[in-house]
Write an enzyme that holds these catalytic residues in place. Structure first.
Site, mmCIF file in Angstrom:
data_model
loop_
_atom_site.group_PDB
_atom_site.id
_atom_site.type_symbol
_atom_site.label_atom_id
_atom_site.label_comp_id
_atom_site.label_asym_id
_atom_site.label_seq_id
_atom_site.Cartn_x
_atom_site.Cartn_y
_atom_site.Cartn_z
ATOM 1 N N GLU A 1 4.478 12.693 23.580
ATOM 2 C CA GLU A 1 5.807 12.831 22.990
ATOM 3 C C GLU A 1 6.676 13.889 23.673
ATOM 4 O O GLU A 1 7.891 13.771 23.674
ATOM 5 C CB GLU A 1 5.678 13.168 21.496
ATOM 6 C CG GLU A 1 5.174 12.031 20.630
ATOM 7 C CD GLU A 1 6.168 10.896 20.509
ATOM 8 O OE1 GLU A 1 7.369 11.174 20.341
ATOM 9 O OE2 GLU A 1 5.754 9.731 20.604
ATOM 10 N N SER B 1 -16.755 -11.410 -29.762
ATOM 11 C CA SER B 1 -17.916 -10.925 -30.515
ATOM 12 C C SER B 1 -18.354 -9.519 -30.134
ATOM 13 O O SER B 1 -19.157 -8.911 -30.852
ATOM 14 C CB SER B 1 -19.091 -11.892 -30.328
ATOM 15 O OG SER B 1 -18.788 -13.145 -30.927
#
Length: 735
Positions: free
Chosen positions: A163, A429
């Site tokens: 960079e 249940s």
């Protein structure tokens, strides 16, 4: 011509005068002729032969001078260059003034220099497992702040190499780099290289919007110069590494390393460092989890730049190129994110405000989390299509409420909806234990007998799953076999309101409807609520509040929260808890969860299936771990007969086999006092009734003979379809 001499003997100047004239002071003409002036002689007449006319004998006429032509041309060229130089200087001065004005204008749009300050980085929340390993990061950045000294040297150098290779020599703006970028861009198609320094990129990230404009570039340069004045190069590089965006919501190198490689930044390899360094150019296009070939090609460019600058040894680069980095695979999109989402939902209750990075310690076990995810996903992949089951959830906790594993869905990457904590579904249940507990607390025992026969409440006539009736049956067997009519009768005896109050006392917080059908689990609840409520059975009667956070600290170790003793206190008397454990233990012995039994362990639990097979549940526990599983579809579409006794039990057992492996068995509190005693064994065919005959004929197995029971008129003789349905139920295909 007259001559004269001075007294000193030196020659005095004299002037020739035309013949026939007498020189006198008054007759001398000392004025310059046209030819004597600059640029003169251009009007001299020329003869027909092209030669300038002269006086007699070729002499220049008196009083005139003529400059040679070459000398006149040199003067013209010199005066042009002078005028050009002058114009350039003037234009340059105006350009400098204009640029200074432009810079001053854009600088005026920024805060005063003496008030500039690097904005605080949004705090990161690091969420850790019980062993201290990282589960996930939350917050706007996705990772904690790291110091440059924590990182391997090649990691920051990768960014400098690709960079801003002149980072350590420029003052924030690099004219050489800009010129090089322009030159390279002119020789390639498209934009090959940018001219922004790392400092300029940092200035943009810290202070400016991402717009592309000349105004923003000028402000960027101004701020870069300020940063270089205020901070050292290493400080600037550290700020950059913690602020730059890497895609996928990761801001900073720590977040990126965790996001793409599943490890901290301090542990990345050279190949991984090169991939991170190349990623910032175009995070979306170069993300390794989206475009691995492009990411690896860019990483190779970074490695070449590092070698060229002496940042990496050739042999190390060779190894990195031979073994390029690859992103870490995250099964199912990372189920730990469901845990992290839960942490973020409750964090405000513990630490209302914070402006620095914090660390949250949780109760989750990474091994159990992985085992739970694998059990759920593998089962759905294998059988989900056959049973038309699209989603599932699993919650596992210690009997004190500490969550050890939590799966909120099949694939977090596809759906972030947390079904374990948020989805409210009918428990069927699996809600019946609250009904039975209410009855036990009013004097019933596991051996209390109730009639399994048709029952009508107004226009409602509930039926058993098998459409068959057992007649007189103990509560122990009625709960194990999930007989609906017995549960409804008990609900009517104690009253629907008492059932609701019992469930709420154990930790159910969702709204419950106090009506007759509450006994069959028609009010919607979440898996987390149900597992938490069952925790009271597993621990012998103490109500628990499920929790996942144990402590919160700042990154420097300052305690911000520490969990103390908590819970709901005693919600079940020890004797009642023992009876409930004994009854639910039979679910693994003769009931709907027989296939879930784990040899050597005392287990208890209850299956559940809602109307039209929309929801399938199983919640089971040992003395040290409570686990619940829910399966179904998000839109409520019925499954193809997925019930609590098949897929959920299978997932539960797969997970619990891993979770309990290597641990000494823990007894269920109070169960032994109420455990069903041994009974004479007989062939199933001798157990009585047509169902026993079917089992004995088909399997030839033996099992404990059931207690005597009264046959009702509805009981059919011979192998009917209803008997076959009941057979399916006993083998886990039904309730």
């Amino acid at each position: 011509m007259a001559r004269g001499r001075g007294r000193t003997g030196r020659d005095e100047p004299n002037f020739d005068v035309p013949e026939g004239r007498v020189a006198s002071p008054g007759s001398l003409d000392l004025r310059l002729s046209r030819d004597d002036r600059a640029g003169g002689g251009v009007a001299a007449k020329r003869g027909t032969d092209g030669q300038a006319q002269r006086g007699r004998g070729g002499a220049v006429p008196p009083g005139r001078r003529s400059a040679p032509a070459p000398r006149k041309a040199t003067k013209r060229r010199g005066s042009f260059l002078a005028r050009l130089t002058y114009a350039c200087v003037v234009l340059g001065l105006w350009a400098v003034i204009g640029l200074a004005g432009l810079v001053a204008y854009h600088a005026s749009q920024l805060p005063p220099i003496d008030q500039l300050a690097v904005p605080k980085r949004p705090p990161n929340i690091a969420i850790l497992a019980s062993d201290g390993s990282l589960l996930a990061n939350r917050g706007e950045t996705g990772g904690r702040v790291v110091g440059i000294k924590e990182l391997p040297p090649y990691l920051p150098r990768a960014f400098v190499a690709i960079e801003d290779r002149r980072f350590y020599s420029h003052l924030g703006v690099d004219p050489v780099g800009i010129a090089r970028a322009v030159a390279q861009n002119l020789t390639r198609r498209g934009v090959a290289q940018g001219g922004s320094t790392l400092t300029q990129q940092l200035a943009k990230n810290l202070f400016l919007t991402p717009e592309r404009s000349a105004s923003r570039k000028i402000q960027e340069a101004i701020l870069a110069l300020w940063l270089e004045h205020k901070y050292s190069k290493d400080e600037i590089l550290e700020l950059y590494l913690n602020r730059v965006y890497f895609g996928a919501g990761a801001y900073g190198v720590e977040a990126a390393a965790q996001r793409y490689f599943g490890k901290p930044a301090k542990s990345v390899s050279l190949a991984e460092a090169a991939m991170l360094g190349g990623l910032v150019q175009a995070p979306s296009r170069l993300a390794p989890n989206r475009n691995l070939p492009a990411a690896q090609a860019r990483a190779a460019q970074v490695l070449a730049a590092m070698q060229d600058l002496g940042f990496a040894k050739p042999q190390d680069v060779k190894v990195a190129l031979a073994q390029p980095a690859r992103p870490a695979s995250s099964r199912g999109g990372g189920s730990a994110n469901y845990v992290a989402d839960l942490v973020m939902d409750v964090l405000d209750d513990y630490v209302p405000k914070f402006d620095t990075d914090i660390v949250v310690q949780t109760t989750v076990d990474t091994g159990l989390q992985a085992a739970a995810e694998k059990a759920l996903v593998d089962e759905l992949n294998a059988k989900g299509g056959r049973y038309n089951v699209g989603q599932g959830a699993l919650v596992s906790m210690r009997p004190d409420g500490a969550i050890r594993a939590l799966i909120g869905g099949r694939d977090y990457a596809q759906s972030q909806f947390n079904r374990a904590t948020t989805a409210k579904r009918q428990p069927g249940s699996s809600f019946k234990p609250f009904v039975y507990l209410a009855a036990v607390e009013r004097g019933a025992t596991p051996d209390t007998v109730r009639e399994d026969a048709p029952i009508r409440i107004g226009n409602w006539q509930p039926e058993n799953y098998s459409h068959q009736y057992e007649g007189a049956v103990t509560l122990r067997n009625a709960l194990a076999l999930s007989l609906n009519t017995v549960a409804v009768r008990l609900g009517q005896e104690v009253g629907p309101k008492a059932v609701v109050q019992t469930a709420q006392r154990l930790g159910i917080t969702s709204p419950l409807q106090a009506n007759g059908s509450i006994a069959l689990g028609t009010s919607e609840v979440t898996p987390l609520e149900m597992v938490g409520a069952y925790g009271a059975f597993a621990n012998g009667g103490t109500g628990v509040i499920p929790y996942v956070v144990t402590s919160v600290k700042s990154t420097d170790g300052k305690p911000l929260y520490k969990r103390g003793e908590g819970g709901l206190g005693r919600v079940i008397e020890p004797n009642a808890a023992g009876m409930m454990n004994a009854m639910m233990h039979e679910t693994f012995v003769i009931g709907t969860a027989k296939k879930g039994d784990i040899p050597g362990w005392d287990l208890a639990g209850k299956t559940g299936t809602s109307q039209d097979f929309r929801d399938a549940w199983f919640i089971g526990y040992s003395g040290n771990l409570v686990t619940g599983v829910w399966l179904g579809n998000d839109d409520g579409e019925p499954t193809k007969k997925a019930s609590g006794g098949n897929l959920p039990v299978e997932i539960w057992k797969t997970y619990m086999m891993v979770a309990l492996k290597g641990q000494p068995p823990v007894p269920l509190p109070g169960m032994n006092r109420w455990r069903k005693g041994p009974e004479p064994t007989a062939t199933v065919a001798a157990a009585g009734g047509p169902v026993g005959g079917i089992l004995g004929t088909i399997l030839g197995e033996t099992q404990p003979a059931p207690p005597p029971r009264q046959q009702t008129s509805q009981r059919q003789r011979g192998p009917s379809q209803d008997d076959r349905n009941f057979l399916e139920k006993l083998f886990g295909l039904g309730e």
